[in-house]
Motif scaffolding. Structure first.
Motif, PDB file in Angstrom:
ATOM      1  N   ASN A  90       0.814  -1.219   0.000  1.00 27.22           N
ATOM      2  CA  ASN A  90       0.000   0.000   0.000  1.00 27.22           C
ATOM      3  C   ASN A  90       0.845   1.265   0.000  1.00 27.22           C
ATOM      4  O   ASN A  90       0.494   2.245  -0.651  1.00 27.22           O
ATOM      5  N   ALA A  91       1.955   1.257   0.715  1.00 27.45           N
ATOM      6  CA  ALA A  91       2.847   2.420   0.704  1.00 27.45           C
ATOM      7  C   ALA A  91       3.450   2.604  -0.688  1.00 27.45           C
ATOM      8  O   ALA A  91       3.556   3.736  -1.183  1.00 27.45           O
ATOM      9  N   ASP A  92       3.811   1.511  -1.322  1.00 27.13           N
ATOM     10  CA  ASP A  92       4.336   1.545  -2.690  1.00 27.13           C
ATOM     11  C   ASP A  92       3.320   2.204  -3.626  1.00 27.13           C
ATOM     12  O   ASP A  92       3.667   3.132  -4.370  1.00 27.13           O
ATOM     13  N   GLN A  93       2.099   1.766  -3.573  1.00 22.22           N
ATOM     14  CA  GLN A  93       1.071   2.323  -4.456  1.00 22.22           C
ATOM     15  C   GLN A  93       0.774   3.789  -4.120  1.00 22.22           C
ATOM     16  O   GLN A  93       0.570   4.606  -5.020  1.00 22.22           O
ATOM     17  N   ALA A  94       0.773   4.125  -2.834  1.00 20.89           N
ATOM     18  CA  ALA A  94       0.526   5.516  -2.432  1.00 20.89           C
ATOM     19  C   ALA A  94       1.628   6.436  -2.958  1.00 20.89           C
ATOM     20  O   ALA A  94       1.349   7.556  -3.426  1.00 20.89           O
ATOM     21  N   LEU A  95       2.864   5.977  -2.922  1.00 21.18           N
ATOM     22  CA  LEU A  95       3.968   6.788  -3.446  1.00 21.18           C
ATOM     23  C   LEU A  95       3.872   6.949  -4.964  1.00 21.18           C
ATOM     24  O   LEU A  95       4.175   8.018  -5.492  1.00 21.18           O
ATOM     25  N   HIS A  96       3.436   5.918  -5.652  1.00 19.68           N
ATOM     26  CA  HIS A  96       3.253   6.033  -7.102  1.00 19.68           C
ATOM     27  C   HIS A  96       2.178   7.074  -7.427  1.00 19.68           C
ATOM     28  O   HIS A  96       2.349   7.886  -8.341  1.00 19.68           O
ATOM     29  N   VAL A  97       1.084   7.053  -6.675  1.00 20.93           N
ATOM     30  CA  VAL A  97       0.025   8.056  -6.878  1.00 20.93           C
ATOM     31  C   VAL A  97       0.547   9.445  -6.529  1.00 20.93           C
ATOM     32  O   VAL A  97       0.271  10.421  -7.241  1.00 20.93           O
ATOM     33  N   ALA A  98       1.320   9.556  -5.465  1.00 19.19           N
ATOM     34  CA  ALA A  98       1.894  10.855  -5.081  1.00 19.19           C
ATOM     35  C   ALA A  98       2.779  11.406  -6.201  1.00 19.19           C
ATOM     36  O   ALA A  98       2.782  12.621  -6.450  1.00 19.19           O
ATOM     37  N   CYS A  99       3.499  10.539  -6.880  1.00 16.92           N
ATOM     38  CA  CYS A  99       4.315  10.992  -8.012  1.00 16.92           C
ATOM     39  C   CYS A  99       3.431  11.589  -9.098  1.00 16.92           C
ATOM     40  O   CYS A  99       3.763  12.637  -9.670  1.00 16.92           O
ATOM     41  N   LYS A 100       2.319  10.931  -9.385  1.00 14.01           N
ATOM     42  CA  LYS A 100       1.425  11.450 -10.432  1.00 14.01           C
ATOM     43  C   LYS A 100       0.893  12.830 -10.030  1.00 14.01           C
ATOM     44  O   LYS A 100       0.791  13.736 -10.866  1.00 14.01           O
ATOM     45  N   LEU A 101       0.582  12.999  -8.772  1.00 14.23           N
ATOM     46  CA  LEU A 101       0.126  14.310  -8.284  1.00 14.23           C
ATOM     47  C   LEU A 101       1.249  15.340  -8.418  1.00 14.23           C
ATOM     48  O   LEU A 101       0.992  16.489  -8.799  1.00 14.23           O
ATOM     49  N   ALA A 102       2.465  14.932  -8.130  1.00 13.51           N
ATOM     50  CA  ALA A 102       3.613  15.848  -8.263  1.00 13.51           C
ATOM     51  C   ALA A 102       3.821  16.247  -9.718  1.00 13.51           C
ATOM     52  O   ALA A 102       4.080  17.424 -10.004  1.00 13.51           O
ATOM     53  N   TRP A 103       3.674  15.306 -10.648  1.00 14.37           N
ATOM     54  CA  TRP A 103       3.864  15.636 -12.068  1.00 14.37           C
ATOM     55  C   TRP A 103       2.822  16.648 -12.532  1.00 14.37           C
ATOM     56  O   TRP A 103       3.144  17.594 -13.248  1.00 14.37           O
ATOM     57  N   VAL A 104       1.575  16.462 -12.078  1.00 16.90           N
ATOM     58  CA  VAL A 104       0.521  17.405 -12.448  1.00 16.90           C
ATOM     59  C   VAL A 104       0.784  18.771 -11.810  1.00 16.90           C
ATOM     60  O   VAL A 104       0.578  19.810 -12.441  1.00 16.90           O
ATOM     61  N   ALA A 105       1.262  18.784 -10.569  1.00 17.00           N
ATOM     62  CA  ALA A 105       1.591  20.057  -9.916  1.00 17.00           C
ATOM     63  C   ALA A 105       2.705  20.778 -10.665  1.00 17.00           C
ATOM     64  O   ALA A 105       2.651  22.005 -10.832  1.00 17.00           O
ATOM     65  N   LEU A 106       3.709  20.050 -11.140  1.00 18.42           N
ATOM     66  CA  LEU A 106       4.778  20.669 -11.916  1.00 18.42           C
ATOM     67  C   LEU A 106       4.259  21.215 -13.245  1.00 18.42           C
ATOM     68  O   LEU A 106       4.672  22.288 -13.680  1.00 18.42           O
ATOM     69  N   LEU A 107       3.346  20.486 -13.868  1.00 14.08           N
ATOM     70  CA  LEU A 107       2.726  20.984 -15.097  1.00 14.08           C
ATOM     71  C   LEU A 107       1.942  22.267 -14.816  1.00 14.08           C
ATOM     72  O   LEU A 107       2.036  23.242 -15.572  1.00 14.08           O
ATOM     73  N   ALA A 108       1.173  22.266 -13.727  1.00  8.74           N
ATOM     74  CA  ALA A 108       0.356  23.428 -13.369  1.00  8.74           C
ATOM     75  C   ALA A 108       1.211  24.649 -13.095  1.00  8.74           C
ATOM     76  O   ALA A 108       0.828  25.781 -13.424  1.00  8.74           O
ATOM     77  N   ALA A 109       2.383  24.419 -12.514  1.00  9.35           N
ATOM     78  CA  ALA A 109       3.291  25.525 -12.185  1.00  9.35           C
ATOM     79  C   ALA A 109       4.125  25.957 -13.383  1.00  9.35           C
ATOM     80  O   ALA A 109       4.915  26.905 -13.288  1.00  9.35           O
ATOM     81  N   GLY A 110       3.967  25.259 -14.505  1.00 12.19           N
ATOM     82  CA  GLY A 110       4.746  25.588 -15.691  1.00 12.19           C
ATOM     83  C   GLY A 110       6.193  25.163 -15.612  1.00 12.19           C
ATOM     84  O   GLY A 110       7.045  25.702 -16.312  1.00 12.19           O
ATOM     85  N   LEU A 111       6.489  24.197 -14.745  1.00 10.67           N
ATOM     86  CA  LEU A 111       7.873  23.770 -14.528  1.00 10.67           C
ATOM     87  C   LEU A 111       8.225  22.495 -15.286  1.00 10.67           C
ATOM     88  O   LEU A 111       9.303  21.959 -15.091  1.00 10.67           O
ATOM     89  N   ALA A 112       7.303  22.019 -16.083  1.00 10.39           N
ATOM     90  CA  ALA A 112       7.583  20.768 -16.835  1.00 10.39           C
ATOM     91  C   ALA A 112       7.081  20.907 -18.258  1.00 10.39           C
ATOM     92  O   ALA A 112       6.221  21.675 -18.572  1.00 10.39           O
TER      93      ALA A 112
END
Length: 112
Positions: A90-112
């Motif tokens: 479950n921690a493994d899967q939660a971290l994978h989801v957290a990465c997806k949220l981070a990628w979207v946050a970077l896109l939103a901030a114009g950093l990716a």
């Protein structure tokens, strides 16, 4: 495409890449604690291939090679830690989801 749609696609791609596209053999082959082929360390290539599948999905969905690379590295590190017994499933899967949220946050901030 809006950010919520991108997040949805990233999560769906994760499910696709971590379940049907991984399969039982790759799941075991990427695990450095198992010895599937006596006398050979096959886990580095298997883990790299699995992580690259995830990275390719992220890169295609986001249009960012950098996010694809970041996903490849993050996914490999997370899965290595899980195989090492430092993370639960479950921690493994939660971290994978957290990465997806981070990628979207970077896109939103114009950093990716």
């Amino acid at each position: 495409m809006n950010l919520l749609a991108i997040l949805g696609l990233l999560l769906a791609a994760h499910a696709l890449c971590d379940y049907p596209l991984q399969g039982d053999w790759l799941s075991r082959a990427k695990n450095h604690t198992l010895n599937l082929v006596p006398g050979e360390a096959i886990w580095p290539g298997a883990l790299a291939a699995h992580a690259a599948i995830h990275g390719a999905a992220v890169g295609l969905i986001t249009g960012s090679h950098w996010l694809g690379l970041a996903e490849t590295v993050a996914h490999a590190a997370i899965d290595y830690a899980k195989c090492d017994g430092r993370l639960s499933y479950n921690a493994d899967q939660a971290l994978h989801v957290a990465c997806k949220l981070a990628w979207v946050a970077l896109l939103a901030a114009g950093l990716a």
